[in-house]
Enzyme design. Structure first.
Site, PDB file in Angstrom:
ATOM      1  N   HIS A  73       0.837  -1.195   0.000  1.00  0.00           N
ATOM      2  CA  HIS A  73       0.000   0.000   0.000  1.00  0.00           C
ATOM      3  C   HIS A  73       0.874   1.248   0.000  1.00  0.00           C
ATOM      4  O   HIS A  73       1.501   1.572   1.009  1.00  0.00           O
ATOM      5  CB  HIS A  73      -0.916  -0.050   1.235  1.00  0.00           C
ATOM      6  CG  HIS A  73      -1.945   1.026   1.262  1.00  0.00           C
ATOM      7  ND1 HIS A  73      -2.858   1.138   2.278  1.00  0.00           N
ATOM      8  CD2 HIS A  73      -2.214   2.042   0.398  1.00  0.00           C
ATOM      9  CE1 HIS A  73      -3.633   2.190   2.043  1.00  0.00           C
ATOM     10  NE2 HIS A  73      -3.255   2.750   0.921  1.00  0.00           N
ATOM     11  N   HIS A 120       3.578   0.795   3.251  1.00  0.00           N
ATOM     12  CA  HIS A 120       3.485  -0.268   4.242  1.00  0.00           C
ATOM     13  C   HIS A 120       2.837  -1.481   3.597  1.00  0.00           C
ATOM     14  O   HIS A 120       2.337  -1.405   2.464  1.00  0.00           O
ATOM     15  CB  HIS A 120       2.670   0.197   5.464  1.00  0.00           C
ATOM     16  CG  HIS A 120       1.268   0.582   5.128  1.00  0.00           C
ATOM     17  ND1 HIS A 120       0.926   1.849   4.722  1.00  0.00           N
ATOM     18  CD2 HIS A 120       0.123  -0.129   5.100  1.00  0.00           C
ATOM     19  CE1 HIS A 120      -0.365   1.898   4.473  1.00  0.00           C
ATOM     20  NE2 HIS A 120      -0.890   0.699   4.690  1.00  0.00           N
ATOM     21  N   ASP A 138      -0.086  -4.386   4.216  1.00  0.00           N
ATOM     22  CA  ASP A 138      -1.227  -4.756   5.042  1.00  0.00           C
ATOM     23  C   ASP A 138      -1.362  -6.271   5.032  1.00  0.00           C
ATOM     24  O   ASP A 138      -1.556  -6.873   3.967  1.00  0.00           O
ATOM     25  CB  ASP A 138      -2.501  -4.103   4.498  1.00  0.00           C
ATOM     26  CG  ASP A 138      -2.503  -2.602   4.725  1.00  0.00           C
ATOM     27  OD1 ASP A 138      -2.511  -2.191   5.902  1.00  0.00           O
ATOM     28  OD2 ASP A 138      -2.462  -1.835   3.746  1.00  0.00           O
ATOM     29  N   LYS A 197      -5.255   5.583 -13.137  1.00  0.00           N
ATOM     30  CA  LYS A 197      -5.422   6.969 -13.586  1.00  0.00           C
ATOM     31  C   LYS A 197      -6.349   7.061 -14.789  1.00  0.00           C
ATOM     32  O   LYS A 197      -7.172   7.943 -14.871  1.00  0.00           O
ATOM     33  CB  LYS A 197      -4.061   7.568 -13.960  1.00  0.00           C
ATOM     34  CG  LYS A 197      -3.498   8.416 -12.851  1.00  0.00           C
ATOM     35  CD  LYS A 197      -2.207   9.070 -13.267  1.00  0.00           C
ATOM     36  CE  LYS A 197      -1.447   9.503 -12.029  1.00  0.00           C
ATOM     37  NZ  LYS A 197      -0.026   9.606 -12.273  1.00  0.00           N
TER      38      LYS A 197
HETATM   39 MN    MN Z   1      -2.962   0.163   4.316  1.00  0.00          MN
END
Ligand code: MN
Length: 202
Positions: free
Chosen positions: A42, A48, A50, A198
């Site tokens: 993420h 980080h 998850d 995008k």
């Molecule tokens: Mn996260």
């Protein structure tokens, strides 16, 4: 009698489903024979990973800033976050800027897990392992294999949900974790996910 709190209430409160493409989600009723785990890379304000595991029909979730290691001598901090719906395991894309967790999400690894935590020779159910703050599971993912543990730390008592995430000693310990740069679900790089996301926004 107090009504049992919806285990996804916290998750839903944090998000505007008109703005984010994340799933609103449901709570799975049926108990899984082969419960799911997922690791999502993420790229939010801070990168980080998850780590999420299926317990009682939702994904219990931890944010691990330093990511996953296969070295049993290394313990990584894992901060308990809100439950996520099962559907989230297949979420890959962009959370819009300004929204909660804004940034690109890649399904870094996905697979099933087996609970191996025993007490007096019997497997302790996962909800109890979670409540006790001691989870021991064997992962069968595309990248991750073998035993991993999540252990709640003393610091948790101050109100912060700090756990430690570590590799257990087995034949998969210290094995090189392959290809950290591609999605386990779609084979895409984080860059491709970010670019394709995008085009949908336009
Ligand atoms: Mn996260």
């Amino acid at each position: 009698m107090v009504a049992k709190k919806n285990p996804l209430a916290h998750y839903r409160k944090k998000r505007s489903f008109k703005k984010t493409t994340e799933p609103r989600g449901t709570i799975k009723k049926k108990k899984a024979k082969q419960p799911l785990f997922v690791v999502q890379e993420h790229h939010a304000s801070h990168l980080h990973y998850d780590f999420r595991i299926e317990i009682d029909g939702v994904l219990k979730s931890w944010a691990i800033p330093k990511g996953i290691t296969s070295d049993p001598s290394i313990k990584h901090l894992a901060v308990l976050t809100e439950n996520h719906p099962m559907e989230y395991a297949h979420f890959e894309g962009i959370i819009p800027k300004g929204e909660y967790g804004g940034g690109t999400v890649m399904v870094w690894d996905i697979g099933t897990y087996e609970n191996i935590k025993e007490v007096d020779g019997k497997i302790l159910p996962m909800d109890k392992c979670f409540a006790k703050g001691r989870i021991e599971i064997v992962l069968n993912g595309k990248k991750l294999k073998g035993g991993y543990a999540l252990i709640k730390t003393q610091r948790s008592e101050t109100g912060e949900n700090y756990w430690l995430f570590l590799k257990m000693r087995d034949k998969y310990a210290k094995r090189k974790i392959p290809s950290i740069t591609r999605s386990a679900l779609t084979g895409r790089t984080i860059k491709q996910i970010a670019q394709e996301g995008k085009t949908y926004e336009d």
